[in-house]
Design a protein around this motif. Structure first.
Motif, mmCIF file in Angstrom:
data_model
loop_
_atom_site.group_PDB
_atom_site.id
_atom_site.type_symbol
_atom_site.label_atom_id
_atom_site.label_comp_id
_atom_site.label_asym_id
_atom_site.label_seq_id
_atom_site.Cartn_x
_atom_site.Cartn_y
_atom_site.Cartn_z
ATOM 1 N N LEU A 61 35.213 21.576 24.801
ATOM 2 C CA LEU A 61 36.368 22.397 25.518
ATOM 3 C C LEU A 61 36.910 23.269 24.563
ATOM 4 N N ALA A 62 37.265 22.907 23.393
ATOM 5 C CA ALA A 62 38.158 23.738 22.564
ATOM 6 C C ALA A 62 37.200 24.884 22.221
ATOM 7 N N LYS A 63 35.893 24.662 22.007
ATOM 8 C CA LYS A 63 34.997 25.827 21.785
ATOM 9 C C LYS A 63 34.705 26.667 22.951
ATOM 10 N N ALA A 64 34.824 26.204 24.124
ATOM 11 C CA ALA A 64 34.704 26.952 25.519
ATOM 12 C C ALA A 64 35.879 27.894 25.614
ATOM 13 N N VAL A 65 37.202 26.912 25.147
ATOM 14 C CA VAL A 65 38.426 28.094 25.354
ATOM 15 C C VAL A 65 38.603 29.055 24.241
ATOM 16 N N ALA A 66 38.180 28.831 22.972
ATOM 17 C CA ALA A 66 38.226 29.779 21.951
ATOM 18 C C ALA A 66 37.050 30.942 22.359
ATOM 19 N N GLY A 67 36.080 30.702 22.948
ATOM 20 C CA GLY A 67 34.939 31.663 23.387
ATOM 21 C C GLY A 67 35.406 32.723 24.519
ATOM 22 N N LEU A 68 36.618 32.357 25.227
ATOM 23 C CA LEU A 68 37.047 33.177 26.143
ATOM 24 C C LEU A 68 37.582 34.576 25.649
ATOM 25 N N PRO A 69 37.389 35.922 26.254
ATOM 26 C CA PRO A 69 37.737 37.153 25.790
ATOM 27 C C PRO A 69 39.428 36.919 25.727
ATOM 28 N N SER A 70 40.041 38.009 24.799
ATOM 29 C CA SER A 70 41.486 37.913 24.533
ATOM 30 C C SER A 70 42.400 38.122 25.782
ATOM 31 N N LEU A 169 39.750 29.521 34.336
ATOM 32 C CA LEU A 169 39.764 30.616 33.082
ATOM 33 C C LEU A 169 38.405 31.496 32.916
ATOM 34 N N LYS A 170 37.400 30.722 33.240
ATOM 35 C CA LYS A 170 36.025 31.542 33.152
ATOM 36 C C LYS A 170 35.783 32.497 34.185
ATOM 37 N N THR A 171 36.473 31.987 35.443
ATOM 38 C CA THR A 171 36.356 32.960 36.582
ATOM 39 C C THR A 171 37.257 34.372 36.077
ATOM 40 N N LYS A 172 38.244 34.221 35.695
ATOM 41 C CA LYS A 172 39.168 35.163 35.218
ATOM 42 C C LYS A 172 38.353 36.090 34.251
ATOM 43 N N ALA A 173 37.791 35.523 33.208
ATOM 44 C CA ALA A 173 36.989 36.065 32.258
ATOM 45 C C ALA A 173 35.917 37.040 32.912
ATOM 46 N N ARG A 174 35.329 36.532 33.750
ATOM 47 C CA ARG A 174 34.065 37.247 34.425
ATOM 48 C C ARG A 174 34.615 38.338 35.429
ATOM 49 N N HIS A 175 35.850 37.991 36.148
ATOM 50 C CA HIS A 175 36.417 39.000 36.979
ATOM 51 C C HIS A 175 37.756 39.422 36.342
ATOM 52 N N PRO A 176 37.794 40.092 35.459
ATOM 53 C CA PRO A 176 39.435 40.459 34.834
ATOM 54 C C PRO A 176 40.242 41.201 35.965
ATOM 55 N N MET A 177 39.517 42.049 37.031
ATOM 56 C CA MET A 177 40.463 42.694 37.884
ATOM 57 C C MET A 177 40.549 42.116 39.272
ATOM 58 N N SER A 178 40.096 40.981 39.271
ATOM 59 C CA SER A 178 40.296 40.052 40.579
ATOM 60 C C SER A 178 41.374 39.832 41.099
ATOM 61 N N ASP A 179 42.572 39.951 40.028
ATOM 62 C CA ASP A 179 43.928 39.605 40.460
ATOM 63 C C ASP A 179 44.709 41.001 40.724
ATOM 64 N N HIS A 180 43.865 42.147 40.778
ATOM 65 C CA HIS A 180 44.712 43.272 41.046
ATOM 66 C C HIS A 180 44.147 43.784 42.480
ATOM 67 N N ALA A 181 45.018 44.634 43.368
ATOM 68 C CA ALA A 181 44.543 45.160 44.526
ATOM 69 C C ALA A 181 44.823 46.880 44.366
ATOM 70 N N SER A 182 44.479 47.450 45.161
ATOM 71 C CA SER A 182 44.630 48.793 45.276
ATOM 72 C C SER A 182 46.164 49.203 45.098
ATOM 73 N N ALA A 183 46.697 50.205 44.750
ATOM 74 C CA ALA A 183 48.198 50.641 44.494
ATOM 75 C C ALA A 183 48.661 50.856 45.890
ATOM 76 N N SER A 184 47.873 51.215 46.562
ATOM 77 C CA SER A 184 48.464 51.748 48.074
ATOM 78 C C SER A 184 48.758 50.528 48.912
ATOM 79 N N GLU A 185 48.454 49.353 48.646
ATOM 80 C CA GLU A 185 48.715 47.966 49.405
ATOM 81 C C GLU A 185 50.178 47.743 49.176
ATOM 82 N N GLN A 186 50.834 47.219 50.289
ATOM 83 C CA GLN A 186 52.283 46.898 50.454
ATOM 84 C C GLN A 186 52.416 45.455 49.509
ATOM 85 N N SER A 187 53.585 45.457 49.218
ATOM 86 C CA SER A 187 54.149 43.893 48.516
ATOM 87 C C SER A 187 53.855 42.692 49.950
#
Length: 374
Positions: A61-70, A169-187
């Motif tokens: 687990l420690a190696k897997a976490v250390a291998g994740l992108p910054s 964490l691995k999912t976020k590493a594979r899809h770093p923009m998954s948490d973002h939506a287009s700027a035109s979307e409303q809150s």
């Protein structure tokens, strides 16, 4: 090697399920004593195997976490983890000695049980003194390797991340923009309370409560403390003079206590001596350490680091185990626990707790390492 690589992949792909299985089996070992013949030996064998396998899983687990992108926000390591990781990576001797100590700690009770079954009481005490002597020698080596810094327990980092969150964490590493939506979307505020920022579309968690204490706790979890940015070597002050003597005394206490128990535990006139000497040594080491800290560290105990405070607290709590050792247990604690167990066994629903107390009393009375803390 192919099998080992396949095993590593399986563990990392199913970290959450494997962790649940480990916890379930480990919980099973807590109710095995006294259930059937040689149950304590079977339970301790299972427990030791799980602990040893857990060391390997922690390294994966420690190696897997250390291998994740910054770009992926990783869990903030504790001071204990940062300190022990530093020595593991910078000194191979420390790594090997620390691993030996941990392996012995996980198997010492099993070795004592096996020695008693094969060689009787004399063989059991030889095994106990041999193990305590080996651990003390290893700890003295660590004291030298760390340039006279206090020892921490355990000498290796523990599991820093919940295995179930590793896949996120691995999912976020594979899809770093998954948490973002287009700027035109409303809150937008979701049912679970998360809030989407109107311009970037990034989803943020909300605070769980409007109370001031909850706000303070929330903010403290998001900021770095002084200890979080200190170099690992500054997390523990070096020992000098009286402090070094205190640490050596603390390391040698289990060996001396085991030797005294072997010679005096069966003597009615002297059976309190091992308990009194052992407790006095541990208390004296603690007071000498605090005195040295006040003498050589500007600010005294108020200037102690978080890691030093945690280790001192751990050692203070460990002194409570003296209530389950030697003559104090036989004359004071045991009669009280016998009465509590008998009372609980008569009560419906909680009767199992009484029987479990009785089962563990058997371990405390028959096996030295069942109450060992170092």
């Amino acid at each position: 090697m192919d099998f080992l690589r396949a095993y590593d992949k399986f563990i990392l792909a199913n970290a959450g399920q494997v962790s649940s299985i480990e916890s379930t089996l480990r919980s099973l070992t807590y109710v095995l004593p006294g259930r059937f013949k040689d149950a304590e030996l079977a339970g301790e064998t299972l427990h030791s195997i799980l602990q040893l396998v857990g060391i390997y899983h922690d390294s994966l687990l420690a190696k897997a976490v250390a291998g994740l992108p910054s770009s992926v926000q990783k869990p903030t390591p504790t001071p204990h983890s940062r300190y022990t990781k530093f020595w593991l990576t910078s000194n191979s001797k420390y790594k090997h000695i620390a691993l030996m100590i941990v392996v012995v700690q996980y198997t010492e009770l099993l070795l004592e049980m096996m020695a008693k079954k094969k060689w009787g009481e004399k063989g059991r005490w030889r095994m106990i003194i041999g193990i305590e002597g080996f651990k003390a020698a290893c700890r003295l080596c660590l004291l030298q390797l760390t340039k006279s810094r206090p020892l921490v327990e355990p000498p290796m980092p523990g599991r820093e991340i919940d295995p179930e969150t590793l896949e996120d964490l691995k999912t976020k590493a594979r899809h770093p923009m998954s948490d973002h939506a287009s700027a035109s979307e409303q809150s937008e505020v979701f049912d679970d309370g998360h809030w989407k920022m109107p311009r970037t579309g990034k989803i943020l968690p909300t605070m769980t409560s409007n109370h001031a204490d909850s706000v303070t706790d929330f903010l403290l979890r998001k900021v770095l403390t002084v200890d979080d940015v200190k170099p690992p070597l500054q997390l523990l002050h070096k020992l000098r003079g009286l402090g070094k003597v205190a640490e050596v005394l603390y390391i040698l206490r289990p060996v001396i206590y085991a030797v005294l128990m072997r010679h005096w535990s069966k003597n009615k006139n002297s059976r309190w001596k091992p308990w009194l000497v052992g407790l006095a040594m541990e208390y004296l080491a603690r007071q000498m350490s605090k005195k040295d800290f006040e003498m050589h560290v500007p600010g005294g105990m108020k200037a102690s680091t978080r890691l030093e405070r945690e280790e001192m607290k751990r050692r203070m709590c460990a002194m409570g185990w003296w209530a389950l050792r030697g003559a104090f247990y036989e004359d004071i604690t045991k009669p009280f626990m016998d009465g509590a167990a008998a009372w609980l066994e008569k009560k419906p629903l909680i009767g199992l707790a009484g029987s479990l107390i009785g089962d563990y009393q058997y371990l405390w009375e028959k096996y030295y390492f069942s109450t060992a803390t170092l």
